[in-house]
Design an enzyme around this catalytic site. Structure first.
Site, PDB file in Angstrom:
ATOM      1  N   CYS A 147      44.808  36.239  40.417  1.00 40.18           N
ATOM      2  CA  CYS A 147      45.073  36.663  41.778  1.00 40.18           C
ATOM      3  C   CYS A 147      44.096  37.366  42.333  1.00 40.18           C
ATOM      4  CB  CYS A 147      45.792  38.201  41.169  1.00 40.18           C
ATOM      5  SG  CYS A 147      44.815  39.900  40.705  1.00 40.18           S
ATOM      6  N   GLU A 148      43.927  37.487  43.466  1.00 43.30           N
ATOM      7  CA  GLU A 148      42.901  37.479  44.691  1.00 43.30           C
ATOM      8  C   GLU A 148      43.067  39.413  45.058  1.00 43.30           C
ATOM      9  OE1 GLU A 148      44.502  35.666  48.609  1.00 43.30           O
ATOM     10  OE2 GLU A 148      45.583  37.429  49.000  1.00 43.30           O
ATOM     11  N   HIS A 149      43.070  40.114  44.108  1.00 43.93           N
ATOM     12  CA  HIS A 149      43.583  41.568  44.717  1.00 43.93           C
ATOM     13  C   HIS A 149      42.684  41.657  43.606  1.00 43.93           C
ATOM     14  CE1 HIS A 149      47.576  41.468  46.648  1.00 43.93           C
ATOM     15  NE2 HIS A 149      46.392  41.396  47.317  1.00 43.93           N
ATOM     16  N   HIS A 150      42.638  41.473  42.702  1.00 41.40           N
ATOM     17  CA  HIS A 150      42.135  42.178  41.318  1.00 41.40           C
ATOM     18  C   HIS A 150      41.298  41.113  40.463  1.00 41.40           C
ATOM     19  CE1 HIS A 150      45.778  44.636  41.501  1.00 41.40           C
ATOM     20  NE2 HIS A 150      44.599  45.556  41.294  1.00 41.40           N
ATOM     21  N   GLN A 192      50.913  35.501  44.194  1.00 40.82           N
ATOM     22  CA  GLN A 192      52.023  34.548  43.639  1.00 40.82           C
ATOM     23  C   GLN A 192      53.537  33.669  44.542  1.00 40.82           C
ATOM     24  OE1 GLN A 192      53.548  36.017  40.762  1.00 40.82           O
ATOM     25  NE2 GLN A 192      55.960  34.505  40.797  1.00 40.82           N
ATOM     26  N   HIS A 218      51.246  38.874  35.526  1.00 40.32           N
ATOM     27  CA  HIS A 218      49.833  39.532  35.609  1.00 40.32           C
ATOM     28  C   HIS A 218      49.189  40.410  35.023  1.00 40.32           C
ATOM     29  CE1 HIS A 218      51.501  37.687  39.896  1.00 40.32           C
ATOM     30  NE2 HIS A 218      51.791  37.666  39.212  1.00 40.32           N
ATOM     31  N   CYS A 262      47.180  41.867  36.131  1.00 37.48           N
ATOM     32  CA  CYS A 262      46.506  42.944  36.293  1.00 37.48           C
ATOM     33  C   CYS A 262      47.563  44.404  36.213  1.00 37.48           C
ATOM     34  CB  CYS A 262      46.299  42.961  38.732  1.00 37.48           C
ATOM     35  SG  CYS A 262      47.148  42.477  38.988  1.00 37.48           S
TER      36      CYS A 262
END
Ligand SMILES: [Zn+2]
Length: 194
Positions: free
Chosen positions: A83-86, A124, A152, A154
């Site tokens: 995931c690009e956030h975490h 996603q 996920h 995260c």
């Protein structure tokens, strides 16, 4: 220890990982961590190697003439992404279908297209759309459907710590969008029990 010399990009990443270890309160000089920055750098490069690939390269001409105009489904393609956030993994399955209009794609190529986009930093929803649009672009299909079901890390390891939540996303193009029957047929086929 490996004797091959890491390239410049790996070395630069490894130096950053060393700082990350320090930032986390670790001692990068202790024995267990000595090679960790380099290993972590290589692992991350592998997990993001989709940036180095193009659709053309991945498909590599594996498009075949066919009279088949029935739905082609590839179910349960293993999916590993970050995931690009975490920068934490999300893992699950992708189901891809298309309705050919004269050309079919080699079966393994569908999985390779999934991998090419999954091995980048993603959310996603975007991953689902990129796969659908790529299959559409390559096959010129009358319709493309992609469903991804993923867990996920995260969410599971931090934050809300929901261990069993599966996120589902779908993108329907062409016939799958326009026809309820086609969409239902696809959804029934991917969710039938084995
Ligand atoms: Zn995340």
């Amino acid at each position: 220890m490996s004797t091959e010399l890491p390239n410049a990009a790996t070395q630069a990443l490894a130096a950053h990982y060393q700082q990350i270890l320090q930032g986390l309160g670790e001692n990068p000089e202790r024995e267990g961590l000595l090679d960790t920055p380099k290993r972590a750098a290589k692992a991350m490069q592998y997990l993001c190697n989709g940036y180095q690939k193009s659709l053309q390269e991945v498909v590599n001409g594996a498009l075949f003439e066919s009279d088949n105009d029935e739905m082609v489904i590839v179910r349960d393609i293993e999916l590993y992404s970050l995931c690009e956030h975490h920068l934490l993994p999300f893992i699950g399955k992708a189901h891809v279908a298309y309705i050919p209009t004269g050309k079919v794609l080699g079966l393994s190529k569908v999985a390779r297209i999934v991998d090419m986009f999954a091995r980048r930093l993603q959310i996603q929803e975007n991953l689902t759309r990129q796969i659908a649009e790529a299959v559409q672009e390559v096959t010129q299909a009358a319709g493309v459907a992609v469903v991804i079901e993923a867990k996920h890390m995260c969410m599971m390891m931090r934050g809300v710590e929901k261990q069993n939540s599966v996120m589902s996303s779908s993108v329907m193009l062409g016939a799958f969008r326009e026809s309820c029957n086609t969409r239902h047929e696809f959804l029934q086929l991917i969710h039938r029990s084995n």
